[in-house]
Structures are given as C-alpha cells and as structure tokens.
Design a protein around this motif. Structure first.
Motif, PDB file in Angstrom:
ATOM      1  N   VAL A   1       0.847  -1.186   0.000  1.00 22.55           N
ATOM      2  CA  VAL A   1       0.000   0.000   0.000  1.00 22.55           C
ATOM      3  C   VAL A   1       0.888   1.244   0.000  1.00 22.55           C
ATOM      4  O   VAL A   1       1.855   1.329   0.743  1.00 22.55           O
TER       5      VAL A   1
ATOM      6  N   GLU B   1      -1.073   4.290  -7.968  1.00 21.49           N
ATOM      7  CA  GLU B   1      -0.680   4.156  -6.570  1.00 21.49           C
ATOM      8  C   GLU B   1      -1.504   3.026  -5.964  1.00 21.49           C
ATOM      9  O   GLU B   1      -2.734   3.017  -6.071  1.00 21.49           O
TER      10      GLU B   1
ATOM     11  N   THR C   1      -3.512   1.133  -3.356  1.00 23.36           N
ATOM     12  CA  THR C   1      -4.302   1.561  -2.203  1.00 23.36           C
ATOM     13  C   THR C   1      -4.700   0.402  -1.291  1.00 23.36           C
ATOM     14  O   THR C   1      -5.076   0.625  -0.151  1.00 23.36           O
ATOM     15  N   ARG C   2      -4.656  -0.808  -1.846  1.00 20.31           N
ATOM     16  CA  ARG C   2      -4.940  -1.975  -0.999  1.00 20.31           C
ATOM     17  C   ARG C   2      -4.313  -3.206  -1.622  1.00 20.31           C
ATOM     18  O   ARG C   2      -4.174  -3.300  -2.847  1.00 20.31           O
TER      19      ARG C   2
ATOM     20  N   SER D   1      -6.005   0.228  -6.863  1.00 26.48           N
ATOM     21  CA  SER D   1      -5.246   1.444  -7.129  1.00 26.48           C
ATOM     22  C   SER D   1      -6.192   2.628  -7.187  1.00 26.48           C
ATOM     23  O   SER D   1      -7.353   2.487  -7.525  1.00 26.48           O
ATOM     24  N   ALA D   2      -5.662   3.787  -6.832  1.00 26.71           N
ATOM     25  CA  ALA D   2      -6.498   4.986  -6.850  1.00 26.71           C
ATOM     26  C   ALA D   2      -5.970   6.018  -7.823  1.00 26.71           C
ATOM     27  O   ALA D   2      -6.711   6.522  -8.646  1.00 26.71           O
ATOM     28  N   SER D   3      -4.705   6.316  -7.732  1.00 26.10           N
ATOM     29  CA  SER D   3      -4.165   7.406  -8.549  1.00 26.10           C
ATOM     30  C   SER D   3      -3.763   6.896  -9.908  1.00 26.10           C
ATOM     31  O   SER D   3      -3.141   5.863 -10.035  1.00 26.10           O
TER      32      SER D   3
END
Length: 182
Positions: free
Chosen positions: A49, A67, A69-70, A123-125
C-alpha cells in the motif's frame, strides 16, 4: 522505470491494450495476480500500500502511473463481487469473474482451485498518457506543403514552393528524413 516498478497488465497484445486503457480511463481500479505466475516467477515482491508503479502499454512505453491503495491475499474461491466490479472489465457476477480468470490463468499454465491464493490489489491514482508532443514531434511533407503554400501565397512566391525541401524530424527515434516536394 524512473526508479519505480513496472506494471504490465495481462498478456501482450489486445488484452494488455484493453486493460491499460481501462486503467487510464479510471474504469479499472483493481487487478488480480497469482503469486507463482506474477511474482515468484519474476522474483518480485507483492506490491505494498502506498507504492507507486509505472503502468506501461503494449509496447513497453510509460502510459501512466498508479498508486496501490490496498493489497489482499485471498483464496480464489473467496474473491468477492466488490473486487470483481473494481476490475472494471464488465463482469456480470463473481462466477463470471472466476470463470474468466480461471481460464486466463490456466492458459498461462497455472492450475487454479478455490484455495489458490490470489493477490487482489487496488489502485487509486492514475496519470494519463504523457502528451506525445512532449516526447517527439513530426512535420510531414503535407503539413509543410500547406504551410509553405500559405506563406508563398502571402509573399507572392508560389513557384518557389515546388522546390521546397521538407525535413521530417522524428525526435523520438533520432532519425531525420529529407524529401523533396514536387
């Protein structure tokens, strides 16, 4: 690449192109991998993460960045609907997700059972593809022909256009090609 690990989605060709585009569009915010196939065979550790990864396209060129995220290690038979939806590939049910992934991984030579561990990461970004104009530029003969025609018209020198030498500069490859318009 640029000090970050690389993320290549799926197999080269149509699958990778589709998955990369889904990620760049924001539709795909999760991906699944098998430790034996996607990590052990490549000597890679599971993502963590906060780690940033360079997303590459089918030709190995940087397409963006994600990025993490988990990260969860889950038995294949316990992967849930929320994760299947986050993969953004249009699954209609968890059973559909499992069938598709089982077929894909078995095609890669890995037998998948309900107790097989799957790395489920989110992922987020995302950053989009770099603007191609910042990497290379190219003026083909027709672009310069039209530009030259406009300039010639303004200057009243249309006949000089016929001997215009056009330089096609491809900065990304470092090659320079010269052509004559006539």
């Amino acid at each position: 690449m640029d000090g970050l690990r690389v993320l290549e989605l799926g197999t080269p060709g149509e699958v990778r192109i589709e998955l990369t585009e889904l990620t760049l569009s924001g539709a795909k915010t999760a991906t699944a991998g098998l430790p034996a196939l996607d990590y052990d065979a490549e000597g890679e550790a599971v993502e963590r993460v906060g780690e940033r990864l360079v997303l590459v396209d089918d030709s190995g060129v940087r397409a963006g960045e994600v990025e993490v995220t988990r990260v969860e290690l889950v038995p294949f038979g316990e992967v849930g609907w929320e994760f299947a939806q986050a993969e953004g590939e249009g699954y209609t049910s968890v059973a559909h997700w499992r069938e598709t992934h089982r077929r894909y991984w078995e095609g890669q030579g890995c037998t998948v059972r309900d107790d097989t561990t799957v790395v489920c990461s989110g992922s987020a970004s995302r950053t989009s593809r770099p603007d191609p104009r910042t990497r290379s530029f190219s003026f083909g003969p027709w672009a310069l022909f039209v530009l030259g025609g406009c300039l010639s018209w303004l200057l009243g020198e249309l006949p000089s256009l016929m001997s215009l030498e056009v330089l096609d500069v491809r900065a990304s490859t470092g090659t320079y090609l010269s052509e004559r318009c006539s």
